[in-house]
Design a protein around this motif. Structure first.
Motif, PDB file in Angstrom:
ATOM      1  N   GLU A 459       4.223 -34.012   9.255  1.00 43.02           N
ATOM      2  CA  GLU A 459       4.480 -32.602   8.980  1.00 43.02           C
ATOM      3  C   GLU A 459       3.165 -31.909   8.594  1.00 43.02           C
ATOM      4  OE1 GLU A 459       7.259 -31.548   9.668  1.00 43.02           O
ATOM      5  OE2 GLU A 459       8.667 -33.214   9.440  1.00 43.02           O
ATOM      6  N   ARG A 460       2.950 -30.724   9.164  1.00 44.91           N
ATOM      7  CA  ARG A 460       1.781 -29.919   8.804  1.00 44.91           C
ATOM      8  C   ARG A 460       2.230 -28.482   8.564  1.00 44.91           C
ATOM      9  NH1 ARG A 460      -1.898 -28.985  12.772  1.00 44.91           N
ATOM     10  NH2 ARG A 460      -0.197 -29.197  14.287  1.00 44.91           N
ATOM     11  N   ALA A 461       1.666 -27.885   7.502  1.00 42.72           N
ATOM     12  CA  ALA A 461       2.023 -26.495   7.206  1.00 42.72           C
ATOM     13  C   ALA A 461       0.795 -25.759   6.677  1.00 42.72           C
ATOM     14  CB  ALA A 461       3.159 -26.437   6.180  1.00 42.72           C
ATOM     15  N   TRP A 462       0.741 -24.457   6.957  1.00 43.09           N
ATOM     16  CA  TRP A 462      -0.396 -23.610   6.539  1.00 43.09           C
ATOM     17  C   TRP A 462       0.159 -22.393   5.807  1.00 43.09           C
ATOM     18  CZ3 TRP A 462      -5.736 -23.850   8.420  1.00 43.09           C
ATOM     19  CH2 TRP A 462      -6.535 -22.767   7.986  1.00 43.09           C
ATOM     20  N   CYS A 463      -0.340 -22.153   4.626  1.00 42.38           N
ATOM     21  CA  CYS A 463       0.057 -20.935   3.912  1.00 42.38           C
ATOM     22  C   CYS A 463      -1.190 -20.215   3.410  1.00 42.38           C
ATOM     23  CB  CYS A 463       1.014 -21.240   2.764  1.00 42.38           C
ATOM     24  SG  CYS A 463       0.371 -22.326   1.490  1.00 42.38           S
ATOM     25  N   VAL A 464      -1.175 -18.898   3.535  1.00 40.03           N
ATOM     26  CA  VAL A 464      -2.282 -18.061   3.086  1.00 40.03           C
ATOM     27  C   VAL A 464      -1.907 -17.475   1.728  1.00 40.03           C
ATOM     28  CG1 VAL A 464      -3.702 -16.055   3.575  1.00 40.03           C
ATOM     29  CG2 VAL A 464      -2.891 -17.513   5.442  1.00 40.03           C
ATOM     30  N   LEU A 465      -2.788 -17.663   0.741  1.00 38.63           N
ATOM     31  CA  LEU A 465      -2.505 -17.222  -0.620  1.00 38.63           C
ATOM     32  C   LEU A 465      -3.290 -15.960  -0.920  1.00 38.63           C
ATOM     33  CD1 LEU A 465      -2.831 -20.750  -2.203  1.00 38.63           C
ATOM     34  CD2 LEU A 465      -0.801 -19.701  -1.210  1.00 38.63           C
ATOM     35  N   SER A 466      -3.155 -15.480  -2.114  1.00 38.41           N
ATOM     36  CA  SER A 466      -3.940 -14.341  -2.577  1.00 38.41           C
ATOM     37  C   SER A 466      -3.970 -14.395  -4.089  1.00 38.41           C
ATOM     38  CB  SER A 466      -3.323 -13.014  -2.106  1.00 38.41           C
ATOM     39  OG  SER A 466      -2.103 -12.792  -2.787  1.00 38.41           O
ATOM     40  N   GLN A 467      -4.639 -13.410  -4.699  1.00 36.38           N
ATOM     41  CA  GLN A 467      -4.716 -13.401  -6.157  1.00 36.38           C
ATOM     42  C   GLN A 467      -3.364 -13.128  -6.795  1.00 36.38           C
ATOM     43  OE1 GLN A 467      -8.421 -11.435  -7.694  1.00 36.38           O
ATOM     44  NE2 GLN A 467      -8.463 -10.707  -5.594  1.00 36.38           N
ATOM     45  N   THR A 468      -2.548 -12.288  -6.176  1.00 39.03           N
ATOM     46  CA  THR A 468      -1.202 -11.997  -6.695  1.00 39.03           C
ATOM     47  C   THR A 468      -0.199 -12.505  -5.663  1.00 39.03           C
ATOM     48  OG1 THR A 468      -1.359  -9.794  -5.724  1.00 39.03           O
ATOM     49  CG2 THR A 468      -1.902 -10.012  -8.059  1.00 39.03           C
ATOM     50  N   TYR A 469       0.082 -13.800  -5.735  1.00 38.03           N
ATOM     51  CA  TYR A 469       0.932 -14.416  -4.735  1.00 38.03           C
ATOM     52  C   TYR A 469       2.403 -14.147  -5.017  1.00 38.03           C
ATOM     53  CZ  TYR A 469       1.808 -18.001  -8.292  1.00 38.03           C
ATOM     54  OH  TYR A 469       2.173 -18.655  -9.436  1.00 38.03           O
ATOM     55  N   ASN A 470       3.211 -14.249  -3.956  1.00 36.29           N
ATOM     56  CA  ASN A 470       4.665 -14.165  -4.062  1.00 36.29           C
ATOM     57  C   ASN A 470       5.218 -15.551  -3.766  1.00 36.29           C
ATOM     58  OD1 ASN A 470       7.476 -13.853  -2.908  1.00 36.29           O
ATOM     59  ND2 ASN A 470       7.087 -11.746  -3.600  1.00 36.29           N
ATOM     60  N   LYS A 471       5.836 -16.153  -4.769  1.00 37.49           N
ATOM     61  CA  LYS A 471       6.293 -17.538  -4.661  1.00 37.49           C
ATOM     62  C   LYS A 471       7.256 -17.730  -3.492  1.00 37.49           C
ATOM     63  CE  LYS A 471       8.523 -21.164  -7.384  1.00 37.49           C
ATOM     64  NZ  LYS A 471       9.086 -21.522  -8.697  1.00 37.49           N
ATOM     65  N   LYS A 472       8.165 -16.819  -3.336  1.00 40.34           N
ATOM     66  CA  LYS A 472       9.161 -16.952  -2.273  1.00 40.34           C
ATOM     67  C   LYS A 472       8.516 -16.907  -0.901  1.00 40.34           C
ATOM     68  CE  LYS A 472      13.689 -15.229  -0.898  1.00 40.34           C
ATOM     69  NZ  LYS A 472      14.835 -14.362  -1.297  1.00 40.34           N
ATOM     70  N   ARG A 509       7.961 -38.467   4.203  1.00 40.55           N
ATOM     71  CA  ARG A 509       7.220 -38.169   5.428  1.00 40.55           C
ATOM     72  C   ARG A 509       5.776 -37.812   5.049  1.00 40.55           C
ATOM     73  NH1 ARG A 509      10.374 -37.599   9.720  1.00 40.55           N
ATOM     74  NH2 ARG A 509       8.973 -36.212  10.866  1.00 40.55           N
ATOM     75  N   ARG A 510       4.794 -38.344   5.831  1.00 39.98           N
ATOM     76  CA  ARG A 510       3.380 -38.066   5.549  1.00 39.98           C
ATOM     77  C   ARG A 510       3.078 -36.633   6.006  1.00 39.98           C
ATOM     78  NH1 ARG A 510       1.174 -42.627   7.278  1.00 39.98           N
ATOM     79  NH2 ARG A 510       0.872 -41.928   9.421  1.00 39.98           N
ATOM     80  N   TYR A 511       2.593 -35.821   5.068  1.00 42.41           N
ATOM     81  CA  TYR A 511       2.438 -34.397   5.355  1.00 42.41           C
ATOM     82  C   TYR A 511       1.040 -33.909   4.954  1.00 42.41           C
ATOM     83  CZ  TYR A 511       3.450 -33.998   0.341  1.00 42.41           C
ATOM     84  OH  TYR A 511       3.432 -34.138  -1.020  1.00 42.41           O
ATOM     85  N   LEU A 512       0.650 -32.786   5.570  1.00 41.46           N
ATOM     86  CA  LEU A 512      -0.586 -32.067   5.225  1.00 41.46           C
ATOM     87  C   LEU A 512      -0.216 -30.604   4.999  1.00 41.46           C
ATOM     88  CD1 LEU A 512      -3.676 -31.547   5.060  1.00 41.46           C
ATOM     89  CD2 LEU A 512      -3.654 -31.261   7.555  1.00 41.46           C
ATOM     90  N   ILE A 513      -0.505 -30.110   3.802  1.00 42.29           N
ATOM     91  CA  ILE A 513      -0.278 -28.700   3.483  1.00 42.29           C
ATOM     92  C   ILE A 513      -1.635 -28.049   3.236  1.00 42.29           C
ATOM     93  CG2 ILE A 513       0.902 -27.040   1.987  1.00 42.29           C
ATOM     94  CD1 ILE A 513       2.815 -28.920   3.435  1.00 42.29           C
TER      95      ILE A 513
END
Length: 1103
Positions: A459-472, A509-513
Motif C-alpha cells: 500500500e502507498r499513499a500520499w498526503c499534502v499537509l500544511s500549517q493548519t491541517y484538517n484531520k478529516k 500489510r507493508r505500507y508507505l505513507i
C-alpha cells in the motif's frame, strides 16, 4: 591640542567637509557651487592655486550661506523619497551638531572664553533633535511648533557660518603648519592674508553671475569670519536665551497633542517581544545607578518600570491568541517609545512632562488587552495557531514547476529508495529535510514512483499537509489511496470511523505513507496511532523544512538532506527548461552559465528564472540584464516564490523572527562568524534570559533552531563539530531585507553605482528603521549617517569616518567593519548606550558603561585601559594583534597583596603575559570561558583557577620549558611553541572533558611521545603541526573516541602509529605536506583497513 598638529588640520578640514557633504545632499551635485567647494579636497589644489580657489569661493558666497538655514521645499525637491518637514529640520540640526562636535575638539585655548556656552548650545540642539523624533512631534497639528524650532536653528546656522568660512580659508593658507594656540591667532593670520597684496583679486570681478554686485571688498569678506571673542560671547548668550523662550512652547504643544491621534507609522510592524526585556533593563539600570539624569523623576521611573513589566506579561499571554496583532503592535510601539524617551537624554523638565503620558498610555493598552481576554473567556477559546499570523490557507504543495524536469537527484533517489526497502523491519520514519525550493517534494515524488519502491510496498499513499491541517481531509486522502475509494463514499464518515477504517486497511500489510510538508509534531502525535507497526518494514516518509520535527517524532528517524545543485547541474537544469531538447546558442553560452551560477544551487531559483528567460527574446544583452538583477526578476515572477519562502518565516516563533531578519544586514554570500552573530543578537536584546544558562548558550540554541528549520546554512564547523560560520541563501537574504524594510526593522543601503553623497544623505532620513546596514564599497565618508531611532549600524568596506553624530539616541551596535586609519572617530564617546563596538583605534572608554563586547582591529598591540577590567557588563574583549595590561594596573597589582578587579569577562583574546603580575591580574576574571594568551617570558603559569574555562590557546614567543596546570573542565586546547615534557603531556591526557587538542611548533622532550593508558578519554580531534617528534607510540585502547587526526608539516616523525587505524571511532586521517615516511605509513594504514573491510575511514594525503 594645538592647531599646528596634524589633528588640528584634520579638524579644520573636517569642519569644511561636513558642510560640503551636506550641501551636496540637498542640492544638485552638478552645480558650480559643489565644484568650487570640492576643490578643497581635490589633489589639484596646488595646481589651480589659492587665488583661483578663493575667487571661486567668493563668487558663490551668497549661495553657500543659503545652506546654513533649514532647506526649503524647492531645495529638497531632488531627494527621493521626499522627507517630511520634521526630518528636514532634524537633518539640518544634525549638521550643526557635527560642526559643534568638531569645534569642541579644538585646543581648549582656542575657544576658552566661550567653551561653556558652546557646550550648553550642544545640549540644547541635542534635545531639539531628540524632540523631533519623539511621538509628540508626530501628532497633529505640529506646524506652529516646527516653525518656531526652525527659526531658532536657522539663527544657530547663521552663527556657525563664519566658523565654516574661516576654517575653509585657514585650511588653505596655513600650509606651513604655523602654531595656532587660540582663535585670535587663527583670525589674525586669515585677516593678514586677506589684506595682503596677494589678495588683490578681491577688487576685480568675481563671476559673471554677479552682474548686479560684481565686486567685494576686503572688509566685506572679513564679515564672513568668526567675530571677536566679545561679540561671539554676546551672540551665544542671545542664542541660548532663544532656546529658553522655546521651551514653554514645547511644553504647551506636548500637553495639547498628548491625546490626539498620531500620524507616526508604527516603530515596527514586527511583533516581537524582546523589546520589553530590553527596555526594562534600561529602566532598571537608571534606577540602580541613581543617574543624575532622573533626579526629580525617580518615582515616575520606578512606576514606569512596574507598568511596563505588567504590560509585558499581558502581551506574553496575548501572543497565544490569533487575530489580535493590532493590540500587540500598539504594545510593542509603546515599549519603543519608552526606550526613546528615557535614552535620548531629554532634560528633567521634559521627562516630568512625558513620563506620566507614557504611564497612562501603557495603562490604557493593558485595559484593552484585559477587555479582549474577557471577551475570549466568555466566547470560549477557538482552535487557533500558536503564533500570530500562522493561520494560512495554503493547502497545496510547492508548485509543480520543479516536477517536470529533474536534475541531480538520481543518487539521492537511490539512497532514499534503499532506506525505504531495506533496513529495520520496525516502522521507521525517513525524512527529506531542507530549505524551501530545494526540491524536497520533487525528490519524494521520484522516490514514491521508483519501481523498487512500488514493487516492495503493498500500500502507498500520499498526503499534502500544511500549517493548519484538517484531520478529516488527511484521513480521506490516505484512505482514498489505500482503498481506491471515491470521496463521496467516505466524506460523511466521522473522524474516528475514518481512522478505524484506515488502521484496519493498513494492518498486516507493508505500507508507505508520504506526509509532504509537515510543519509540526502535533500532527504526527495526532496520527501515529493510526499507523500499525507489525514489524514487516512499513515506512513513513516526511518532507519538512524543520529537522526538529523529525527527531521529536522518533529518535530512530533517518534524516536525508538534499545538497544544493552544482554549477554544472544548475546549468543543465536551466538549459533544459529554457531550450527543451535543443542546445543553447553559442552567443548565450557564457552568460547562461553565469546566470545558472548566480542561482546559488537552489533548484527553485533555477526554474523560476528559467520561466523568465523562456518568455524573453534570446538576446545576449537582455540576458546580461537578467544576470545583473537576478533577485528582482525572481520576485516578479507569477509563480509567487514569495509565498513559498515566506511560509518558513511566518511559521517562526516570535522570538526567532528578529534574529532571522537580522541576517539581511550582512553582505550577500558572507560567511558570518557565529560568535559575532550571537554577540550582535545579545547586544540588540533579541535573546531572552534563562535561568542557569548564559545568554551566549541561549542564543546558540536560537541559531540551531534556524539551522534545523533550513533557513540558515552551516558554512564551516569547528574541529569539535560546533558551527563556526554560517550563511544564508541569497533568496532568503533578499526576503529578509524586504520583510525587514517593510516592517521598519532594517534598511540596507549598498553604495556601488550611485552617487555616494546623494545616497549617503538619504540614509539619514530613515529615522524609523531600527537597524542600518551600509556597504560603502570604499567610499570616502567623513561622517556616518544618523538616525534617531537606529539601534544598530553595521558598516562594510568603510574607511574610518572622521566623526559620528551624537544624534544616534538609542544606538546599541556600531560595527565599522574595515578601518585602516589611525585616528579616533570624533564623537564616538557620545554613544553611551553601545553594547557592541568594533573599531580600529580604541577611543576613551569612560562613557561606555554598558558595553558588552569590544573588538579592536588594530595592527598594533593595545594597552588595555584599567576601566575595561572593571566594567561589569563587558563580557567579550578581543584585540586583533594583542592587548596588554597597563602600567597603572600592574603597579596596583604589585603593591597591593589583596588586589582585586571586578568584571564578568567570558572571553579575552589575544592577551600578552610578561610576568607573574599579569597572571595575578588575569586571575581576577574567574568567569572566563575562552582565553587566548601569548606568553612573553619563561615564567611558569598556572591556569587551573579558571573553573569555567572551556577553550584555551597558549602561545609562547620563546620556546622554553614550562610545566603548567590546566583547568579540569577544558574542552579545547591549543599549544603553540611550547617545550613538552612527558609529565606535561600526562597532565593534558588526564583532562577528562578535552575534545580538541592542537599542538603547533611543539618540541617534545627526547623527540618522543608515549601516550599513557586511559589518557585522552574524550578527545575527538587531534592536530599536530610542525612538531619536533620522531617517535609516537600508542596502544589500541588509547584515544578511545578519536574521530579526526591531522598532521601538517611534520618532518621529523618517522611514522604514524599503526594502531591508530584500529580506533573504532576514527573517521579521517589527513596528512598535509609531511615527510614521505608519514605519507607511506598513512597509505599502509589505509590498505590494512580496507583489507579488514573498513571502507568508512577516509584518508586525505597532500604532498
Amino acid at each position: 591640542m594645538s592647531l599646528d598638529s596634524e589633528q588640528g588640520h584634520i579638524l579644520l578640514y573636517a569642519l569644511a567637509k561636513t558642510v560640503i557633504d551636506y550641501i551636496a545632499f540637498v542640492s544638485s551635485p552638478s552645480t558650480l557651487l559643489i565644484d568650487a567647494l570640492s576643490s578643497l579636497e581635490s589633489s589639484n589644489l596646488e595646481d589651480i592655486g589659492i587665488r583661483k580657489y578663493l575667487q571661486e569661493l567668493v563668487s558663490c558666497e551668497k549661495e553657500v550661506k543659503v545652506f546654513f538655514k533649514v532647506p526649503n521645499q524647492q531645495m529638497i525637491s531632488n531627494i527621493s523619497p521626499t522627507p517630511n518637514p520634521n526630518q528636514v529640520v532634524a537633518a539640518f540640526i544634525n549638521v550643526l551638531l557635527l560642526i559643534l562636535e568638531l569645534i569642541l575638539r579644538f585646543d581648549p585655548d582656542f575657544i576658552a572664553c566661550v567653551n561653556d556656552s558652546i557646550q550648553i548650545l550642544r545640549t540644547e540642539l541635542g534635545f531639539l533633535i531628540a524632540f523631533l523624533g519623539d511621538t509628540a512631534m508626530h501628532l497633529q497639528p505640529t506646524n506652529n511648533i516646527l516653525i518656531d524650532i526652525e527659526a531658532v536653528v536657522n539663527e544657530v546656522g547663521s552663527f556657525f557660518y563664519p566658523f565654516f568660512f574661516t576654517s575653509l580659508v585657514f585650511s588653505m593658507i596655513n600650509e606651513e603648519g604655523n602654531e595656532m594656540k587660540d582663535m585670535e591667532a587663527v583670525l589674525n593670520q586669515v585677516r593678514s592674508f586677506l589684506h595682503s597684496e596677494s589678495s588683490d583679486f578681491l577688487e576685480v570681478t568675481t563671476t559673471e553671475v554677479e552682474e548686479a554686485n560684481n565686486t567685494m571688498t576686503v572688509n566685506e569678506l572679513g564679515s564672513f569670519l568668526v567675530p571677536d571673542i566679545g561679540i561671539l560671547d554676546l551672540a551665544l548668550s542671545d542664542l541660548l536665551q532663544k532656546f529658553e523662550l522655546l521651551k514653554p512652547k514645547i511644553k504647551e504643544h506636548s500637553i495639547r497633542v498628548s491625546n490626539m491621534p498620531s500620524d507616526m507609522a508604527p516603530n515596527t510592524a514586527l511583533v516581537s517581544l524582546f523589546i520589553f526585556d530590553s527596555v526594562l533593563d534600561d529602566l532598571m539600570y537608571l534606577i540602580n545607578n541613581k543617574s543624575d539624569r532622573i533626579v526629580g523623576v525617580n518615582n515616575q521611573i520606578v512606576m514606569l518600570h512596574e507598568e511596563l513589566m505588567l504590560l509585558g506579561s499581558s502581551v506574553t499571554d496575548m501572543q497565544q491568541e490569533a487575530g489580535h496583532e493590532d493590540i500587540l503592535i500598539r504594545a510593542v510601539d509603546i515599549a519603543y517609545e519608552v526606550e526613546y524617551v528615557i535614552n535620548s537624554f531629554s532634560p528633567v523638565w521634559y521627562l516630568t512632562l512625558r513620563l506620566p503620558q507614557l504611564i497612562e498610555k501603557i495603562q490604557l493598552i493593558r485595559m484593552s488587552i484585559l477587555e479582549i481576554k474577557n471577551k475570549i473567556d466568555v466566547a470560549g477559546v477557538p482552535q487557533v495557531s500558536k503564533y500570530p499570523g500562522e493561520q494560512l490557507s495554503l493547502q497545496s504543495k510547492e508548485p509543480s514547476i520543479l516536477e517536470d524536469i529533474v536534475v541531480g537527484f538520481d543518487n539521492m533517489e537511490i539512497e532514499i529508495a534503499e532506506q525505504l526497502v531495506g533496513g529495520t523491519e520496525q516502522l521507521q520514519i525517513i525524512s527529506i529535510s531542507g530549505m524551501p525550493g530545494l526540491g524536497k517534494t520533487t525528490l519524494a515524488n521520484k522516490v514514491f514512483n521508483n519501481p523498487s519502491v512500488v514493487y516492495h510496498f503493498y500500500e502507498r499513499a500520499w498526503c499534502v499537509l500544511s500549517q493548519t491541517y484538517n484531520k478529516k481531509d488527511i484521513l480521506i486522502a490516505i484512505l482514498r489511496s489505500v482503498k481506491n475509494l471515491t470521496k463521496e463514499n467516505i466524506v460523511n464518515m466521522e473522524d474516528e470511523s475514518l481512522a478505524e477504517d484506515l488502521y484496519k486497511s493498513l494492518k498486516g500489510r507493508r505500507y508507505l505513507i508520504v506526509m509532504d510538508d509537515i510543519w509540526d509534531t502535533e500532527l504526527w502525535d495526532d496520527f501515529q496511532r493510526y499507523f500499525p507497526d507489525d514489524g514487516i518494514g512499513s515506512r513513513i516518509l516526511f518532507t519538512t523544512r524543520n529537522k526538529e520535527i523529525v527527531l521529536e517524532a522518533s529518535p530512530r528517524s533517518v534524516i536525508i538532506a538534499p545538497p544544493f545543485l552544482s554549477e554544472d547541474q544548475c546549468w543543465e537544469l536551466l538549459q533544459r527548461k529554457v531550450f527543451q531538447d535543443k542546445n543553447c546558442p553559442q552567443e548565450l553560452l557564457d552568460i547562461g552559465k553565469q546566470i545558472a551560477t548566480n542561482c546559488g544551487g537552489l533548484p527553485l531559483t533555477v526554474v523560476v528564472i528559467a520561466g523568465v528567460l523562456v518568455n524573453m527574446e534570446k538576446n545576449k544583452h537582455l540576458w546580461q540584464k537578467i544576470a545583473r538583477n537576478l533577485s528582482s526578476h525572481i520576485y516578479q515572477t507569477p509563480d509567487n516564490i514569495n509565498e513559498i519562502l515566506e511560509l518558513s518565516y511566518k511559521h517562526l516563533p516570535l522570538y526567532l523572527r528578529p534574529c532571522f531578519l537580522y541576517f539581511g544586514a550582512f553582505v550577500e554570500d558572507m560567511e558570518i562568524p557565529v560568535r559575532k552573530l550571537i554577540s550582535l543578537w545579545i547586544a540588540q536584546g533579541f535573546v531572552k534570559k534563562e535561568e542557569r544558562k548564559s545568554l551566549e548558550d541561549v542564543a546558540l540554541g536560537y541559531l540551531m533552531k534556524l539551522i534545523d528549520r533550513s533557513l540558515v546554512l552551516v558554512a564551516k564547523r569547528r574541529f569539535g563539530g560546533e558551527v563556526k560560520t554560517c550563511k544564508i541563501h541569497d533568496l532568503l537574504r533578499e526576503m529578509c531585507s524586504r520583510i525587514a524594510e517593510e516592517n521598519n526593522f532594517l534598511k540596507v543601503v549598498e553604495l556601488y553605482h550611485v552617487d555616494p553623497l546623494k545616497s549617503f544623505g538619504q540614509v539619514s532620513m530613515y529615522q524609523q528603521h531600527h537597524h542600518l546596514s551600509i556597504n560603502y564599497n570604499n567610499t570616502d565618508i567623513l561622517s556616518l549617517p544618523f538616525g534617531l531611532h537606529v539601534r544598530s549600524l553595521l558598516c562594510f568596506d568603510l574607511e574610518s569616518p572622521t566623526s559620528i553624530s551624537c544624534s544616534f539616541k538609542v544606538v546599541r551596535v556600531l560595527d565599522i567593519f574595515k578601518n585602516s586609519d589611525d585616528r579616533v572617530v570624533i564623537g564616538i564617546e557620545n554613544l553611551v548606550h553601545l553594547r557592541y563596538l568594533t573599531i580600529s583605534i580604541l577611543p576613551p572608554m569612560e562613557s561606555f558603561h554598558r558595553l558588552e563586547c569590544l573588538v579592536v582591529y588594530s595592527m598594533d598591540e593595545i594597552e588595555i585601559p584599567d576601566i575595561l577590567l572593571n566594567m561589569i557588563s563587558l563580557r567579550h574583549l578581543h584585540f586583533f594583534c594583542g592587548g596588554y595590561f597597563g602600567a597603572s594596573c600592574l603597579q596596583q597589582a604589585t603593591n597591593d597583596e589583596s588586589f582585586q578587579i571586578n568584571n564578568n569577562l567570558q572571553s579575552i583574546s589575544v592577551l600578552m603575559i610578561f610576568s607573574e603580575t599579569d597572571g595575578k591580574i588575569l586571575r581576577c576574571s574567574p568567569n572566563l570561558r575562552r582565553l587566548k594568551v601569548r606568553i612573553r617570558s619563561s615564567v611558569n603559569f598556572s591556569f587551573d583557577f579558571f573553573n569555567q574555562l572551556e577553550s584555551l590557546k597558549l602561545q609562547q614567543d620563546y620556546l622554553s620549558f614550562s610545566l603548567f596546570s590546566l583547568p579540569l573542565n577544558l574542552k579545547q586546547l591549543t599549544l603553540d611553541s611550547v617545550y613538552m615534557s612527558p609529565e606535561q603531556m600526562e597532565i593534558i591526557g588526564k583532562l577528562e572533558y578535552l575534545e580538541v587538542l592542537k599542538l603547533e611548533r611543539i618540541c617534545f622532550e627526547g623527540e618522543q611521545w608515549d601516550t599513557s593508558e586511559g589518557g585522552f578519554p574524550q578527545l575527538k580531534f587531534l592536530k599536530l603541526k610542525k612538531v619536533e617528534i620522531a617517535e609516537w607510540n600508542i596502544s589500541r585502547d588509547h584515544f578511545p573516541r578519536l574521530q579526526r587526526l591531522v598532521l601538517e608539516f611534520c618532518e621529523s616523525l618517522k611514522m604514524i602509529p599503526p594502531n591508530l587505524g584500529d580506533i573504532p571511532t576514527l573517521q579521517m586521517i589527513k596528512v598535509y605536506k609531511c615527510a614521505k615516511a608519514i605519507e607511506d605509513s598513512a597509505k599502509q594504514i589505509q590498505e590494512e583497513q580496507q583489507d579488514n573491510g573498513n571502507e568508512e575511514l577516509k584518508f586525505i594525503i597532500i604532498s
